[in-house]
Design a protein around this motif. Structure first.
Motif, PDB file in Angstrom:
ATOM      1  N   UNK A 277       0.844  -1.206   0.000  1.00  0.00           N
ATOM      2  CA  UNK A 277       0.000   0.000   0.000  1.00  0.00           C
ATOM      3  C   UNK A 277       0.874   1.248   0.000  1.00  0.00           C
ATOM      4  N   UNK A 278       0.626   2.131  -0.948  1.00  0.00           N
ATOM      5  CA  UNK A 278       1.328   3.423  -0.927  1.00  0.00           C
ATOM      6  C   UNK A 278       0.787   4.282   0.214  1.00  0.00           C
ATOM      7  N   UNK A 279       1.602   5.219   0.654  1.00  0.00           N
ATOM      8  CA  UNK A 279       1.203   6.082   1.765  1.00  0.00           C
ATOM      9  C   UNK A 279       0.065   7.033   1.354  1.00  0.00           C
ATOM     10  N   UNK A 280      -0.214   7.046   0.065  1.00  0.00           N
ATOM     11  CA  UNK A 280      -1.336   7.835  -0.448  1.00  0.00           C
ATOM     12  C   UNK A 280      -2.625   7.014  -0.516  1.00  0.00           C
ATOM     13  N   UNK A 281      -2.575   5.760  -0.055  1.00  0.00           N
ATOM     14  CA  UNK A 281      -3.759   4.905  -0.175  1.00  0.00           C
ATOM     15  C   UNK A 281      -3.902   4.329  -1.567  1.00  0.00           C
TER      16      UNK A 281
END
Ligand code: FUB
Ligand code: ZN
Length: 711
Positions: free
Chosen positions: A353-357
């Motif tokens: 999962x990217x920290x941007x969702x």
């Protein structure tokens, strides 16, 4: 005001989760009907109004190929052409000759775009664009009645229904290209994907308007499909190549109570990935290429779903499947299926999962990459994939209210999902990178999928209408309910109605999210005990809950919670449950302080080593050239130095910007003509780094952007 910055990891005791969770239907909740919520929230109301006033009309024009300079959709053209053929068929009776199947490619384009024949054009799944549009229209009408829009929608439904075949079949690609080959390429040709979107759209429009023409057409098509597929002898043993039908059939079941739709959804879930692979039967050439190995991971059909433990393949398909699995797990109380959902969830949020969702690390197959492979500049992170993640999270919450699901749902919604649309609602991102150098997007083939500015429309226009339907139904992610409990997963200001044991209960919530963690709630439950289950966001390190105006003001024994008697509340899995007879004169205030938080990624994420990202509350921040000049890669962040949160506007959108201290490497002082030089300490000048919310990037023209910055 300058303040300190918090570097993650903190431990909040209420986030130490219960170990073994067993499904118990008495604990399940379901989304609150949109009819019972009126959104009053400043932030979300604006998004919903954009969808209503900009996106829905714009998309209707796009579906009709009336947007100058945008890729044509052909969507309504296809329905009209299929309707015309259907009319001929009815008029000619037995004299009608069905077209024999001709394959014209996954995307069939006209030779002369100015002259369209009565043929199918566009991607094989082009019908789904209308279905997503009508779903958004339904949600929008629930919040905002609009007779003119309703009349356009009714007209469009007439066009769609005119294409439906006598036997119920409804997919314009095969109606126009030859019905003799329907359901022969489930893996690639999206018939069941279009069915899924049709069901979602039809239910939404029915629930909004009470009009059932599209719902009846959708049910007839679903009946046709249910008669075609299933475990019974003689039926086809296939399942969707692109999932969504599973969760959509569940929705049709929950709307009509006809169990055959639930059975079919369950069948699709149970059958998926069994050996011999169904898709091998369709595509014998695959068997020749790879006779013994696991295949079809791209379609999540490499293993039976209960044996899967890694999120793989096409990211949108994956999260749509997991959503369907969670639905079936809930409705059939299937612990093994729910365990698989949990394993897949854990893998995804802990390793992919990217920290941007965002999800989907590679554009090859629009897919998940291997664990911890989260490149920033070649990320895929499709808008639809984060939307699907929101669907999955909400379904997990329905089974098990646990803040970890709501946190990710919020992260995806406020960051990648919102980034998918420009602040004026007029252009869209399909891919949501975390780092952009425009020159690379133009010159480097590996990055051609990354667009440095949002596009008006796409030939494959899955994301814009998906955004429209999600944003216009955001309250169904914010709130779920069960008998005497209202779960608040997202703090979105709303007026809510609910019935508890025959008593009407009202809840009025105001919220300053996402810029400030202050929330107020006023509930009136007369003499009926009623529970508010309030999410304590995982990102807050402390919180304060106070009941003001109560007749007595007991001491709760907790510093964080005042004005409530200790017997009135309990905390579980990051939710504060308050049960009492609520009086309108009382106000519950919640305060979730939003601190600036600076994050490192797990060291296995090679791309982010030595770098940090900044968040505040639910918002992930980024650096943009418009505020920091070019060469963002030369910046380093001094995360220890005082930081400031300030009001700012991006193209008129009021936001909070974050100012932090750092340095910029002075490249002028280096010998610019030399590619390499002996190692030395770089000359740096102190600079202020200005971070804006990620979702607002690329609204001020083409420029560099980066979420991660060197520390
Ligand atoms: O295949 C249908 C949709 O188009 C997918 O969900 C998106 O990823 C895009 O490929
Ligand atoms: Zn998409």
């Amino acid at each position: 005001m300058y303040g300190t910055v918090r570097l993650f990891r903190f431990v909040r005791l209420d986030l130490i989760f219960d170990g073994g969770f067993a499904m118990n239907k008495n604990n399940f909740s379901s989304p609150l009907s949109l009819r019972n919520v009126q959104i009053t929230d400043t932030f979300w109301k604006k998004e919903m109004e954009l969808v209503r006033t900009e996106v829905i009309p714009y998309q209707w024009a796009a579906l009709n190929d009336q947007v100058e300079g945008a890729a044509p959709s052909f969507c309504m053209h296809n329905f009209k052409a299929a309707g015309k053929l259907n009319k001929e068929k009815k008029e000619l009776g037995t004299a009608f000759k069905e077209p024999a199947y001709t394959f014209r490619g996954f995307e069939a384009l006209p030779e002369d775009p100015k002259h369209l024949d009565d043929k199918f054009y566009g991607f094989v799944f082009q019908d789904s664009d209308f279905y997503k549009w009508i779903e958004a229209v339904g949600y929008s009408l629930t919040q905002h009645p609009d007779p003119q829009l309703e009349s356009i929608a009714d007209g469009a439904i007439d066009i769609v229904c005119a294409a439906q075949q006598e036997d119920g079949y409804l997919d314009t690609y095969y109606i126009l290209n030859g019905k003799d080959r329907i359901f022969t390429n489930l893996r690639d040709h999206h018939e069941l994907y279009c069915l899924g979107h049709l069901l979602e759209g039809a239910v939404s429009y029915y629930q909004a308007t009470g009009k059932d023409k599209l719902l009846k057409a959708a049910s007839r098509y679903a009946d046709y499909v249910a008669a075609y597929f299933g475990p019974e002898e003689g039926k086809c043993k296939g399942y969707p190549g692109h999932e969504i039908a599973e969760m959509a059939l569940v929705r049709l079941y929950e709307t009509t109570q006809d169990s055959k739709y639930l059975d079919l959804a369950k069948y699709f879930i149970d059958e998926r990935g069994k050996q011999p692979y169904y898709f091998d039967k369709e595509h014998p050439e695959e068997v020749k290429k790879n006779p013994n190995g696991l295949r079809y991971a791209y379609n999540q059909a490499h293993l039976p779903v209960r044996e899967q433990d890694e999120a793989v393949g096409h990211a949108v398909r994956a999260v749509y499947l997991y959503s369907g699995m969670a639905d079936i797990a809930r409705l059939t109380e299937d612990d093994t299926l729910f365990d698989a959902c949990k394993r897949l969830w854990d893998n995804m949020v802990q390793k992919k999962l990217y920290i941007t969702g965002g999800i989907g690390g590679t554009h090859m197959g629009e897919a998940f990459s291997f664990n911890y492979d989260l490149p920033n500049d070649t990320a895929y992170a499709e808008t639809c994939a984060s939307i699907g993640l929101v669907f999955f999270a909400r379904r997990m919450l329905e089974i098990c209210p646990d803040v970890q699901y709501a946190d990710v749902m919020e992260q995806a919604l406020y960051n990648t999902v919102l980034a998918g649309m420009a602040l004026d609602g007029k252009s869209f991102f399909y891919v949501n990178p975390l780092e952009v150098l425009p020159e690379a997007c133009h010159k480097d083939e590996r990055k051609f999928h990354v667009k440095p500015v949002r596009q008006k429309w796409f030939g494959c226009a899955c994301c814009p209408p998906n955004l429209a339907r999600t944003l216009s139904s955001v309250s169904s992610y914010a709130f779920t309910e069960k008998d005497d409990t209202l779960f608040v997963h997202l703090y979105i200001g709303s007026d809510i109605k609910k019935t508890v044991n025959g008593t009407d209960v009202s809840v009025r919530m105001t919220s300053e999210f996402p810029w400030n963690g202050k929330v107020t709630l006023q509930a009136d439950s007369a003499d009926t005990p009623f529970t508010l289950a309030l999410r304590i966001p995982g990102w807050c390190t402390s919180y304060q809950v106070s009941l003001l105006g109560a007749a007595h003001n007991p001491i709760s024994g907790s510093e964080a919670i005042t004005g409530l008697d200790a017997s009135e509340y309990t905390i579980k899995n990051g939710y504060l449950y308050i049960t009492r007879k609520w009086k309108e004169s009382e106000t519950l205030t919640l305060d979730f302080p939003m601190e600036i938080q600076v994050w490192n990624a797990n060291p296995n994420v090679r791309e982010d080593i030595g770098r940090a990202a900044v968040t505040r509350g639910p918002i992930t921040y980024c650096l943009e050239e418009a505020d920091n000049g070019c060469d963002l890669h030369l910046l380093t962040l001094d995360w220890n130095a005082p930081a400031q949160v300030r009001d700012f506007t991006v193209c008129g959108e009021p936001v909070k910007e974050i100012l932090m201290q750092g340095f910029k490497e002075d490249k002028e002082k280096e010998a610019p003509q030399r590619l390499y030089r002996p190692v030395q300490t770089a000359e740096k000048s102190p600079v202020t780094l200005r971070f804006i919310p990620y979702y607002t990037w690329a609204n001020r023209g083409e420029n560099e952007m980066s979420v991660w910055v060197r520390v």
